[in-house]
Design a protein around this motif. Structure first.
Motif, PDB file in Angstrom:
ATOM      1  N   GLN A 254     -50.305   7.499  10.592  1.00  0.00           N
ATOM      2  CA  GLN A 254     -49.667   7.755  11.879  1.00  0.00           C
ATOM      3  C   GLN A 254     -49.879   6.585  12.838  1.00  0.00           C
ATOM      4  O   GLN A 254     -48.988   6.241  13.614  1.00  0.00           O
TER       5      GLN A 254
ATOM      6  N   TYR B 213     -49.421   3.238  21.782  1.00  0.00           N
ATOM      7  CA  TYR B 213     -50.477   4.246  21.728  1.00  0.00           C
ATOM      8  C   TYR B 213     -50.933   4.662  23.111  1.00  0.00           C
ATOM      9  O   TYR B 213     -50.984   3.845  24.030  1.00  0.00           O
TER      10      TYR B 213
ATOM     11  N   ALA C  39     -46.667   4.148  14.447  1.00  0.00           N
ATOM     12  CA  ALA C  39     -46.399   4.105  15.889  1.00  0.00           C
ATOM     13  C   ALA C  39     -46.125   2.686  16.386  1.00  0.00           C
ATOM     14  O   ALA C  39     -46.638   1.714  15.846  1.00  0.00           O
TER      15      ALA C  39
ATOM     16  N   ALA D  28     -55.308  12.949  13.624  1.00  0.00           N
ATOM     17  CA  ALA D  28     -54.676  11.630  13.564  1.00  0.00           C
ATOM     18  C   ALA D  28     -55.284  10.811  12.431  1.00  0.00           C
ATOM     19  O   ALA D  28     -56.489  10.859  12.192  1.00  0.00           O
TER      20      ALA D  28
ATOM     21  N   LEU E  20     -47.592   7.184  19.898  1.00  0.00           N
ATOM     22  CA  LEU E  20     -48.614   8.077  19.370  1.00  0.00           C
ATOM     23  C   LEU E  20     -49.618   8.379  20.475  1.00  0.00           C
ATOM     24  O   LEU E  20     -50.197   7.458  21.061  1.00  0.00           O
TER      25      LEU E  20
END
Length: 173
Positions: free
Chosen positions: A56, A63, A60, A52, A15
């Motif tokens: 989400q 990051y 993930a 975001a 993400l």
């Protein structure tokens, strides 16, 4: 006669959450995403900080947080992302890897420090030093002007995205 099937490869997700007012941070995040996309088995989700959300973040595996430096701090929009997501994902993403990008007018250290403190609270694992690109924008006109990040710095961002994705794909992080 039995056959053994190799284990199914689990696709990892990176993400990338960014905010950019003058385009510099967006260029850096896009370069990192391009690097990550070269790694088989890793998908990327590239989202503006305003879009975001906790689901989400939970989805993930790693990051990348990208922000401009604003008044020696991360942008308010990235801070808003952290404010909205912090408690809903707390204790649910511990140990996941992260890296950060800062597009700075001076040194970027304050913004990088803020992201690191929040990531520490989430118990994320830093897998790279913050990548800070300094534009040396110091006047109001220069600060608000559209930015063009140089090739060398974009290559550094690309390499960081690729390395983060490789680590996810290989299960190193």
């Amino acid at each position: 006669m039995s056959t053994t099937m190799p284990p199914a490869t689990t696709r990892k997700m990176l993400l990338i959450v960014y905010h950019s007012l003058t385009g510099g941070t967006a260029q850096m995040a896009q370069a990192a995403q391009a690097g990550a996309q070269t790694v088989p088995g890793v998908s990327t989700l590239w989202l503006h900080a305003a879009q975001a959300s906790p689901p989400q973040v939970l989805q993930a595996d790693g990051y990348l947080f990208a922000t401009p430096e604003n008044l020696a701090a991360m942008s308010g929009m990235l801070k808003d992302f952290f404010d909205r997501c912090y408690y809903p994902v707390l204790d649910r993403i511990s140990g996941r890897p992260y890296a950060s990008l800062v597009c700075a007018g001076s040194d970027g250290a304050g913004a990088a420090r803020q992201i690191a403190r929040i990531a520490t609270g989430w118990r994320l694992k830093a897998v790279a030093e913050p990548l800070i690109v300094c534009t040396h924008a110091q006047t109001p006109e220069a600060i608000l002007a559209a930015k063009q990040i140089g090739k060398h710095d974009l290559e550094r961002c690309h390499a960081l995205g690729e390395a983060l994705a490789q680590g996810l794909a290989l299960g190193v992080f």
